[in-house]
Structure formats: C-alpha cells, structure tokens
Design an enzyme around this catalytic site. Structure first.
Site, PDB file in Angstrom:
ATOM      1  N   GLU A  86      -1.144   1.275   0.033  1.00 17.68           N
ATOM      2  CA  GLU A  86      -1.065   0.431   1.224  1.00 17.68           C
ATOM      3  C   GLU A  86      -0.221   1.078   2.324  1.00 17.68           C
ATOM      4  O   GLU A  86       0.617   0.437   2.955  1.00 17.68           O
ATOM      5  CB  GLU A  86      -0.528  -0.961   0.864  1.00 17.68           C
ATOM      6  CG  GLU A  86      -1.419  -1.672  -0.149  1.00 17.68           C
ATOM      7  CD  GLU A  86      -1.007  -3.103  -0.463  1.00 17.68           C
ATOM      8  OE1 GLU A  86       0.184  -3.420  -0.357  1.00 17.68           O
ATOM      9  OE2 GLU A  86      -1.900  -3.896  -0.820  1.00 17.68           O
ATOM     10  N   ASP A 122      -4.662  -8.156  -7.923  1.00 17.99           N
ATOM     11  CA  ASP A 122      -3.405  -8.440  -7.245  1.00 17.99           C
ATOM     12  C   ASP A 122      -2.965  -9.886  -7.425  1.00 17.99           C
ATOM     13  O   ASP A 122      -3.082 -10.687  -6.482  1.00 17.99           O
ATOM     14  CB  ASP A 122      -3.565  -8.122  -5.747  1.00 17.99           C
ATOM     15  CG  ASP A 122      -2.232  -8.072  -5.029  1.00 17.99           C
ATOM     16  OD1 ASP A 122      -1.200  -8.146  -5.713  1.00 17.99           O
ATOM     17  OD2 ASP A 122      -2.231  -7.966  -3.795  1.00 17.99           O
ATOM     18  N   GLU A 126       2.561 -15.934  -4.003  1.00 21.42           N
ATOM     19  CA  GLU A 126       1.729 -15.439  -2.905  1.00 21.42           C
ATOM     20  C   GLU A 126       0.316 -16.044  -2.933  1.00 21.42           C
ATOM     21  O   GLU A 126      -0.173 -16.542  -1.922  1.00 21.42           O
ATOM     22  CB  GLU A 126       1.643 -13.912  -2.975  1.00 21.42           C
ATOM     23  CG  GLU A 126       0.709 -13.324  -1.933  1.00 21.42           C
ATOM     24  CD  GLU A 126       0.690 -11.798  -1.948  1.00 21.42           C
ATOM     25  OE1 GLU A 126       1.385 -11.192  -2.770  1.00 21.42           O
ATOM     26  OE2 GLU A 126      -0.037 -11.222  -1.121  1.00 21.42           O
TER      27      GLU A 126
HETATM   28  C1  GCV Z   1       4.927  -5.574  -1.115  1.00 22.93           C
HETATM   29  C2  GCV Z   1       0.047  -7.218  -2.160  1.00 22.93           C
HETATM   30  C3  GCV Z   1       0.880  -8.016  -1.205  1.00 22.93           C
HETATM   31  C4  GCV Z   1       1.819  -7.115  -0.424  1.00 22.93           C
HETATM   32  C5  GCV Z   1       2.687  -6.333  -1.416  1.00 22.93           C
HETATM   33  C6  GCV Z   1       1.759  -5.550  -2.323  1.00 22.93           C
HETATM   34  C7  GCV Z   1       2.516  -4.796  -3.395  1.00 22.93           C
HETATM   35  O1  GCV Z   1      -0.854  -6.407  -1.468  1.00 22.93           O
HETATM   36  O2  GCV Z   1       0.054  -8.763  -0.379  1.00 22.93           O
HETATM   37  O3  GCV Z   1       2.597  -7.913   0.413  1.00 22.93           O
HETATM   38  O4  GCV Z   1       3.575  -5.492  -0.762  1.00 22.93           O
HETATM   39  O5  GCV Z   1       0.877  -6.433  -2.980  1.00 22.93           O
HETATM   40  O6  GCV Z   1       2.588  -5.292  -4.510  1.00 22.93           O
HETATM   41  O7  GCV Z   1       3.011  -3.715  -3.119  1.00 22.93           O
END
Ligand code: GCV
Length: 688
Positions: free
Chosen positions: A296, A375, A403
């Site tokens: 990411e 995720d 989340e």
């Molecule tokens: C910290 C998901 C979440 C992100 C998070 C990522 C991760 O994509 O939406 O906010 O980033 O996981 O675990 O690194």
C-alpha cells in the site's frame, strides 16, 4: 483528554478479592524487578479501597487471605509457624514455572499465588481477581497457568500528527492517540499508565506505539524520538510490556541521508546496525521493530530487486545482537490492480510472495500474517500462509479495532471469530491449529505469537463503544489461552466490569454473545466481503469496490455472484491450502456455506445446505440481522439504572445508530440482490 475515565474491567469492586483481607507479599530476590512495584501498588490500592491489610513479612498472628510469593518465599513460608495450609499444598506441588507462569492454590480460605517474577505475580494477581474471593467453606483451587503464546502483542496504528484522511489514529474509533498529540509524546502519561495496567491484566506483553504506515514525523522517532520512546517504555516496563516501534524501510534515506535503502548495501546495513544500537543503548529491554514494506505504498526491498527475506534479514541482523525482534508483515499485494484483469487474485498474494521464502528468514524475524487472506472482513477463511512456512517464525495478526465490523458504533464481540481462527486445524481435524503454529509448538518450531491492532484511544471509555472494551479484554485472554471458550471470556469481562448483578449480566450476555453473527447477517453475505463504502469502510456500498484497483471484487451479474477461486476453473487459490482444505474448499459440495462466495461463483438459485437458495439466504439473514440489531435498543432499556448513566447513555446512542445502519444495510443489500436476480423474496417482505 476527557477528565472522566472509565475503569473498564478494573473498577474498585473488582479489586475486592485482593483488598478485603490480609495480603502477604513475600518476594525475595525480586527487588530489582520493575514489575514488583506494580504488584505492590495493586495490593495497596485494593487494600485502601476495601479495608484490608498488606504485609511484607509473615506474621503468624495475622493470617493471610492471599499470599503472593516466589518459590524461594514459599519454601521459607512453608517452614514457618502458622503457615496457612494452602502454602504447604503449594510447596508440595511446586511445579516448574516459566518466567510468566504462576501457580494458583486455594484451600481453607487462603489463596496462594506463586511465580518466579514480578510479571508472573502480576498475572497471578489478576487471575485471583477473575476467580473472585475465597468462599468461606472449603473451596479449592490448584491450577498452573502458563501462557500458550509467549508473544502477545498489540499494534497501534497511531500517527504523531493527524493524517489528512486517516486522522490521528488510522482506523481508530476511540478518539485521539493515547500516546501522541500534535506531533509529540503527551506530557501527561497517566492514561498510558492506566492503559498499560489494563493490558497487563489480560496478559498483553508487547506493544508497538505507532502506525505501520510510517510518515515523516514517525520515521524520525527512530533517530530523534528516543527520549519519547524511553518514557513510554518506562511506563510499559512496569507492567511487563516491551515497547516496539514501526519503522520505514526507507529510513536510511529519509532520516539517514543515504542515497539508497538497498538491503544488500554495506552502508545501509551499517546504518541500521548503528540506529538499532542507539535505541538499545537508551532502552535496553526494547522489543524491536514492526515493518510494513512494499505494501500500500510503503517502501520496501522490491525497489532494489530484492525480496522480503533480504529486507527482513537486514533489520534482523541489526536487532539480533540486542535480543530484539523484527515483526515483518505479510500483508503484501498489488493495490493498483486493473479490475478488468481476472487473472490476478489478491487472496493469493501473501502466499505467492512469502511461501517460496520459507527457510530464508533469520531467527530474529517474525512474519506477521493477517488471519485471513484479504483484510479483516467479518468472514474469511484462515490464511493458507500460516500453514506454508514451517521453517519461519509466524505470528497471526488480528484486528481489535472494528474497521470492517462496525467501527465501534456497532456491538460486535469478536471473541468467537478469533477463537475460530486460533483453533482452526490447518491440516484437518485433530491436527495442529493456528494457535499451535504461532506458539511454536512442535519439533524445531519457534514462536511468533498473536499480534492485534488495538481499538483503544483517549476516549473516556477507551474504546468509543463501552462494550467494545470486551474485545480488548478478550484479545489478551485468548492470546494467553486460545482454548478458552470466548463466551466464558465474555462472561468474565461482564462480571469484572459490571459486578455481581445477575440480571444485568444476563442482559449483557444476550446483547453481545451473538453480535458477530448478527453483524455478519446484515452485512456482506457468505464470505464475499467488501461491500462497504470505499475509503472509510463504514456502511453499505455493494459495488463500491467493484471497479477499483484494490482487488476486492464480488463479480455480481444478473445470473450470480462470488469469486471463483478453485483450481478447476478459477484463480487456483484453493491450491494454496494443504489437504484436506484444498479439496474441501474446491468442491461446491463440501465448501462451508459461510465461505461459499469467497471460493465460488454461483447462481442466485444455488441451494445451500439448509435448503434455501443463495438469494433467499441473503433476504432472510438481512431481515433477521436488522431485526436483531433493532431489538438491542429495547433490550438495553432493561439496563437503565443498573449501569452508570453515562455508560448507559453512550451505549443507547450507539445502539440507535447500529439499528439505523443495519436497516440501511438490509435495504441496500436486499434491493441489490432483488434487482440483479429478479427473484422475489419467498415471504413477500418489503424490498425496494
Ligand atoms: C494501516 C487495511 C487498512 C489500512 C491499514 C492496512 C494495513 O488496508 O484499511 O488502513 O493500514 O490494512 O493493515 O496495513
């Protein structure tokens, strides 16, 4: 920060088993143990609230109701005049104990906790609070407690400065960071101390204090922030918790002034070695680093044509001389996928990247694997990565912050989900479980542990939703003892937090025990996941991610829905599992219903094992789930006056939002499925 702070599961009343009588604390040899002071403070606090006494030497004229001691102290006591019978019982058995374990003995009204260290005594003290006061009769206990997981860690996704999109705490729903404010460590660490106390009471023993997405300000913690880290570590140390830092793989360039971060470059290697040496010189018991690399947008070894073993070992070699650990995340996938490309499957990514690297990671590396391949959805299969690297230390990563499970606006007790993950038999019934693998059980295996993303912040209830405290509590308890029944853990939390009111306990249990299933009922069905609003991930948006680069698709058309991940006709993801799961998931006959759409693309009329069709299942579960969410509001009326007014009111307000949101989910999902399939609800209920 607010001035009122919820005591969570350690209100004064919960300390009565310790503070109501006479506590003898005899810990020869532990004077230099920083956790001993915390044990002393807990005993004194309990005694001051409940009228008891605290003694540091045996006094035959003052029989102790609780004895906290070390093996050496126990031997001395057992030979002394007037020693309670429980002391002799404990001395006779004298089990071997690890540095964290404890022996809990209760007989004839006296409870004895024996441990080798301050940490063990602290864990034993909290076990005593959980079991409650000694009954006046002959209630007996004789239990040896050892943590199943040596590593029980919380990761904070806290930023030093509020991120323009993610705020101060990424995916945080509990106010600001407990640690950081306006780019600095808070002056007043009282809340941190309270937090450390809560965590230690559940058995958490490691913490990472900043986001895995490391921005400029956090990157500098490694060099300029050591005073801040040292202050935090000092607080956590007293509660037997080691402190960790998330670092950026590009740090040699961004904060070190080098022109490369190539893991095979000698200057880069020296830079990391020196950076680590400075950290440990300042904080000798520092835990280590957490790294999100090539994920990411975070930098990583791919930029130099190196792989993740090269990257992780670079840091491992810097921390290993100091006894540190590198938690290297396996959450690596292409987040710039073309949605038209049906050959790429995000679920495959972690296994594709990491399984071939097994055997190449240094001992100081723990590969941290999210529990599912995608995720943290409300329902996912267990990640096949956990079965695929027998020569690597593995940790399973769970998400306490909600989340994708209601963002601490919805009641969603996650203990049952985690329990299912931890107990999942990776090679079939009766074989090693996820908990076994990450605990390093088995010949030659080494522990990696349980790591979870915290849900706590500076909110007065710590967790936004007061009932989300149960998730924080359960995480620690299940990491210590994955075999515990998550509903028994829930009851334990209810009893400690709300006291002995049986009617209230029953009500809370009803509100919470099935709340994960209820959440699943009214959100994305049958394992398909990701029908949320893009970006913030709250509320329904069935096609929200369908044409995005994130690799999270459901492929609904007029005929059917789901992702074909079979070997026969799909992405081949089922082949990443060992037997029997590779075949169980491959076949429509044996694939569990709750994961059907994760593994298969099926027509809306496909019949599930209970005889309903997929589309009818969607209607039924969404009506049922939204109704159950609505009923919570009425149920909560029964708690009015039985819990503190501010707690009651906060929960009430959030339950209304949950009911509203569940109705929205119900109507959007049902309408979507009706419009796409053209198949009406068999019961003729209102769909739009
Ligand atoms: C910290 C998901 C979440 C992100 C998070 C990522 C991760 O994509 O939406 O906010 O980033 O996981 O675990 O690194």
């Amino acid at each position: 920060m607010t001035t009122h702070v919820s005591p969570a599961w350690l209100p004064d009343a919960a300390l009565a088993p310790l503070g109501a009588g006479t506590v003898l604390l005899l810990a020869p040899g532990l004077d230099d143990d920083p956790v001993l002071d915390t044990v002393v403070a807990e005993v004194e606090l309990a005694a001051s609230h409940h009228g008891g006494r605290s003694l540091r030497a045996h006094d035959p004229s003052a029989p102790a109701s609780v004895v906290l001691t070390t093996p050496a102290g126990l031997t001395d006591l057992a030979g002394a005049d007037g020693a309670p019978r429980a002391v002799r019982v404990a001395a006779e058995r004298a089990p071997e104990l690890s540095a964290e374990g404890f022996h809990l003995v209760r007989t004839a009204g006296t409870t004895v906790v024996v441990a080798r260290t301050g940490a063990g005594l602290l864990y034993g003290l909290h076990a005593l609070l959980r079991v409650g006061s000694a009954p006046s009769g002959e209630g007996t206990l004789d239990e040896v407690h050892e943590p199943v997981q040596p590593i029980r860690m919380l990761d904070h996704w806290d930023n030093l400065l509020p991120h323009p999109v993610m705020g101060q705490v990424e995916r945080g729903y509990s106010g600001g960071s407990l640690f950081w404010s306006a780019g600095r460590l808070r002056e007043d660490l009282t809340r941190v101390e309270g937090y450390a106390r809560l965590l230690a009471s559940t058995g958490i023993n490691r913490i990472a204090v900043n986001n895995v997405n490391v921005h400029e300000a956090e990157a500098r913690l490694l060099t300029d922030g050591l005073d801040d880290l040292a202050r935090l570590a000092q607080v956590f140390r007293r509660h037997a918790i080691r402190t960790h830092l998330s670092v950026s793989f590009a740090a040699p360039m961004t904060v070190g002034g080098l022109s490369t971060a190539d893991p095979l470059d000698a200057h880069v290697q020296r830079w990391w070695a020196e950076a680590a040496a400075r950290v440990w010189a300042r904080i000798p018991d520092f835990g280590g680093f957490v790294v999100k690399a090539d994920s990411e947008g975070q930098p990583g070894p791919f930029a130099y044509g190196r792989d993740h073993a090269d990257g992780a070992n670079l840091l491992a070699r810097a921390v290993a001389p100091h006894g540190g650990t590198v938690f290297w995340r396996a959450f690596v996938y292409d987040h710039r996928q073309d949605w038209r490309d049906r050959s790429t499957d995000r679920a495959r990514a972690a296994h594709d990247h990491f399984a071939p690297l097994d055997g190449r990671f240094d001992d100081a590396v723990v590969l941290q694997v999210k529990h599912g391949p995608m995720d943290f959805q409300v329902r996912e299969p267990v990640s096949p990565v956990i079965a695929a690297l027998p020569g690597t230390r593995l940790a399973v990563e769970l998400q306490v912050t909600q989340e994708y499970t209601g963002q601490q606006k919805h009641v969603c007790y996650l203990g049952p989900l985690w329990s299912q993950v931890l107990r999942f038999p990776l090679w079939g019934e009766g074989g090693a479980t996820v908990a076994d693998v990450v605990a390093g059980r088995g010949p030659g295996a080494r522990p990696g542990g349980v790591v979870a993303v915290s849900n706590a912040g500076d909110d007065e209830f710590w967790t936004g939703h007061p009932l989300a405290q149960a998730n924080l509590y359960a995480l620690g308890r299940l990491a210590w003892a994955p075999e515990l029944d998550p509903l028994a853990v829930l009851d334990e939390w209810i009893r400690l937090t709300f006291g002995p009111d049986g009617a209230l306990a029953g009500l809370l249990h009803r509100v919470m025990d099935g709340s994960w299933r209820t959440y699943e009922d009214y959100t994305a069905p049958l394992g398909v996941g990701f029908m949320v609003r893009p970006g913030h991930h709250y509320g329904p948006d069935v096609d929200g991610y369908e044409y995005t680069p994130w690799g999270t698709y459901h492929f609904a058309d007029r005929d059917g829905i789901g992702v074909d991940r079979t070997r026969a006709t799909g992405t081949g993801y089922t082949g990443q599992y060992p037997a029997p799961w590779r075949d169980v998931y491959e076949s429509l006959e044996t694939c569990p219903d709750e994961l059907l759409l994760f593994f298969h693309h099926v027509p809306y009329g496909h019949v599930l094992s209970d005889g309903t069709t997929v589309v009818q299942h969607v209607y039924d579960t969404h009506f049922r789930g939204a109704r159950a969410a609505g009923e919570l509001v009425e149920l909560w009326e029964g708690a009015r006056g039985r819990v503190e007014e501010r707690t009651w009111a906060r929960v009430r307000e959030l339950l209304e939002e949950q009911a509203r949101s569940a109705r929205e989910w119900r109507d959007q999902l049902n309408t979507y499925f009706l419009r796409h399939s053209g198949i009406p609800d068999a019961h003729g209920r209102t769909i739009f």
